[in-house]
Design a protein around this motif. Structure first.
Motif, PDB file in Angstrom:
ATOM      1  N   LEU A 240       0.823  10.216   8.958  1.00  0.00           N
ATOM      2  CA  LEU A 240       1.049   8.772   8.910  1.00  0.00           C
ATOM      3  C   LEU A 240       1.894   8.325  10.095  1.00  0.00           C
ATOM      4  CD1 LEU A 240       1.823   8.272   5.114  1.00  0.00           C
ATOM      5  CD2 LEU A 240      -0.178   7.405   6.330  1.00  0.00           C
ATOM      6  N   ALA A 241       2.925   9.093  10.398  1.00  0.00           N
ATOM      7  CA  ALA A 241       3.801   8.744  11.524  1.00  0.00           C
ATOM      8  C   ALA A 241       3.025   8.747  12.836  1.00  0.00           C
ATOM      9  CB  ALA A 241       4.979   9.709  11.586  1.00  0.00           C
ATOM     10  N   ARG A 242       2.031   9.595  12.943  1.00  0.00           N
ATOM     11  CA  ARG A 242       1.212   9.648  14.157  1.00  0.00           C
ATOM     12  C   ARG A 242       0.217   8.501  14.260  1.00  0.00           C
ATOM     13  NH1 ARG A 242      -1.447  15.435  14.764  1.00  0.00           N
ATOM     14  NH2 ARG A 242      -2.683  14.135  16.184  1.00  0.00           N
ATOM     15  N   GLY A 243       0.062   7.728  13.185  1.00  0.00           N
ATOM     16  CA  GLY A 243      -0.818   6.568  13.231  1.00  0.00           C
ATOM     17  C   GLY A 243      -2.032   6.628  12.334  1.00  0.00           C
ATOM     18  N   ALA A 244      -2.171   7.691  11.530  1.00  0.00           N
ATOM     19  CA  ALA A 244      -3.297   7.765  10.596  1.00  0.00           C
ATOM     20  C   ALA A 244      -3.091   6.782   9.448  1.00  0.00           C
ATOM     21  CB  ALA A 244      -3.441   9.185  10.051  1.00  0.00           C
ATOM     22  N   SER A 245      -4.186   6.334   8.859  1.00  0.00           N
ATOM     23  CA  SER A 245      -4.102   5.478   7.673  1.00  0.00           C
ATOM     24  C   SER A 245      -3.752   6.333   6.458  1.00  0.00           C
ATOM     25  CB  SER A 245      -5.445   4.787   7.432  1.00  0.00           C
ATOM     26  OG  SER A 245      -6.430   5.749   7.046  1.00  0.00           O
ATOM     27  N   LEU A 246      -3.426   5.677   5.351  1.00  0.00           N
ATOM     28  CA  LEU A 246      -3.102   6.417   4.127  1.00  0.00           C
ATOM     29  C   LEU A 246      -4.242   7.339   3.713  1.00  0.00           C
ATOM     30  CD1 LEU A 246      -1.419   3.693   1.870  1.00  0.00           C
ATOM     31  CD2 LEU A 246      -0.300   5.698   2.863  1.00  0.00           C
ATOM     32  N   VAL A 247      -5.472   6.815   3.715  1.00  0.00           N
ATOM     33  CA  VAL A 247      -6.603   7.621   3.267  1.00  0.00           C
ATOM     34  C   VAL A 247      -6.896   8.740   4.256  1.00  0.00           C
ATOM     35  CG1 VAL A 247      -9.071   7.578   2.751  1.00  0.00           C
ATOM     36  CG2 VAL A 247      -7.599   5.745   1.918  1.00  0.00           C
TER      37      VAL A 247
ATOM     38  N   PRO B   6       0.823  -1.212   0.000  1.00  0.00           N
ATOM     39  CA  PRO B   6       0.000   0.000   0.000  1.00  0.00           C
ATOM     40  C   PRO B   6       0.860   1.267   0.000  1.00  0.00           C
ATOM     41  CG  PRO B   6      -0.766  -1.563   1.646  1.00  0.00           C
ATOM     42  CD  PRO B   6       0.558  -2.062   1.166  1.00  0.00           C
ATOM     43  N   VAL B   7       0.613   2.144  -0.953  1.00  0.00           N
ATOM     44  CA  VAL B   7       1.284   3.436  -1.003  1.00  0.00           C
ATOM     45  C   VAL B   7       0.260   4.482  -1.427  1.00  0.00           C
ATOM     46  CG1 VAL B   7       3.547   2.440  -1.598  1.00  0.00           C
ATOM     47  CG2 VAL B   7       2.017   3.226  -3.426  1.00  0.00           C
ATOM     48  N   LEU B   8       0.628   5.736  -1.224  1.00  0.00           N
ATOM     49  CA  LEU B   8      -0.183   6.872  -1.661  1.00  0.00           C
ATOM     50  C   LEU B   8       0.595   7.662  -2.689  1.00  0.00           C
ATOM     51  CD1 LEU B   8      -2.534   8.996  -1.336  1.00  0.00           C
ATOM     52  CD2 LEU B   8      -1.164   9.993   0.500  1.00  0.00           C
ATOM     53  N   LEU B   9      -0.030   7.987  -3.804  1.00  0.00           N
ATOM     54  CA  LEU B   9       0.560   8.837  -4.832  1.00  0.00           C
ATOM     55  C   LEU B   9      -0.175  10.165  -4.853  1.00  0.00           C
ATOM     56  CD1 LEU B   9       1.235   5.828  -5.753  1.00  0.00           C
ATOM     57  CD2 LEU B   9       1.556   6.797  -8.009  1.00  0.00           C
ATOM     58  N   THR B  10       0.555  11.253  -5.100  1.00  0.00           N
ATOM     59  CA  THR B  10      -0.018  12.595  -4.987  1.00  0.00           C
ATOM     60  C   THR B  10       0.176  13.426  -6.256  1.00  0.00           C
ATOM     61  OG1 THR B  10       2.029  13.422  -3.995  1.00  0.00           O
ATOM     62  CG2 THR B  10       0.327  12.615  -2.486  1.00  0.00           C
TER      63      THR B  10
END
Length: 297
Positions: free
Chosen positions: A240-247, A157-161
């Motif tokens: 993300l580092a704080r624990g949020a998901s990609l979305v 899983p990755v996020l593209l911007t």
């Protein structure tokens, strides 16, 4: 019938609160972000992305950049650990620092690769080398790093911007075709690449490989300035580092970025505020948009 698109607004964010560390926890609880960015021509991208990650609330930040600009970046972002790599990215895999970079990737919860980096196969080779080691991390691929999907679909899983120009390059679609059907293009790309895609613009659409989508309409023309995209990516990495998901990280960051632009426009005018000023608006906005009990922490 068109698939459902969830609209991003304050009510949506308050129903989707960010992870908040307890008052008695330390910086480890706020996570580790690894930002790999910059080159001799665009060192500022690393500074902008790193500063944004810090304003998003990350506890520990490591910036990885090329040796010729590393000292200046270290002075500009004194809160960060800075790792210097060879100016020639083709030499990274053979560098003595590569083992350290792989170790850092394995320990981070949020990884951002790409802002301000040189385009070409050497950058993509590094991306492919690092991705399997990002075991604990949500990963954001930005700018030059996104072209890895032109080689093959990503295996994790990755996020593209991408903005519209980058999306046209990655997909082979014309800009006019993207303007006519941006949602369909983002959804199709997410499914084909196996990645979350945030197609940025005046209306930003976040699409998942499973077909879910969130949209945000807002911000202003002042956000269309050099470095603005680096701040969005940095915010995502910090969340993300704080624990949020990609979305979730993408949704909150898109909304925060646009809201910061609105605040800066009220202060300075519609045109002329700077990308470096965007992250400084974020902590107050996060507190404003979080549910009261969570914001109080």
């Amino acid at each position: 019938m068109n698939p459902t698109v969830h609209e991003l607004d304050v009510a949506t964010l308050r129903d989707w609160p960010l992870p908040v560390p307890a008052d008695d926890e330390d910086k480890e609880a706020r996570g580790r972000a690894l930002v790999i960015a910059g080159c001799p021509e665009t060192p500022g991208a690393a500074i902008l992305a790193g500063h944004a990650a810090l304003r998003a609330g990350v506890g520990k930040l490591t910036l990885v950049t090329v040796a010729s600009v590393a000292p200046g970046i270290a002075l500009a972002v004194p809160e960060a650990r800075v790792i210097a790599m060879p100016d020639d990215m083709a030499a990274w895999p053979r560098s003595a620092s590569m083992a350290k970079l792989i170790e850092l990737a394995g320990r981070a919860q949020g990884v951002l690769i790409g802002p301000g980096m040189s385009e070409g196969d050497a950058t993509l080779d590094v991306v492919e080398m690092l991705l399997p080691h990002c075991r604990k991390a949500g990963v954001v691929l930005d700018a030059a790093a996104m072209a890895v999907v032109m080689r093959h679909a990503v295996a994790q899983p990755v996020l593209l911007t991408p903005h519209a120009g980058e999306m046209a390059h990655l997909t082979g679609l014309s800009k006019s075709a993207l303007r006519q059907a941006p949602d369909a293009a983002a959804r199709a790309a997410a499914a084909r690449w196996g990645a979350v895609v945030a197609l940025k613009g005046a209306r930003t659409l976040i699409a998942t490989p499973e077909g879910e989508a969130w949209a945000h309409q807002g911000g202003n023309i002042g956000l269309a300035v050099s470095g603005s995209g680096d701040t969005v990516s940095g915010l995502i990495a910090g969340l993300l580092a704080r624990g949020a998901s990609l979305v979730q990280a993408a949704a909150w960051s898109v909304f925060l970025h646009a809201s910061a632009g609105d605040q800066l426009a009220r202060r300075w005018g519609l045109l002329g505020y700077l990308a470096r000023e965007i992250p400084d608006e974020v902590p107050g906005l996060m507190a404003q948009f979080m549910p009261p009990s969570d914001a109080a922490h």
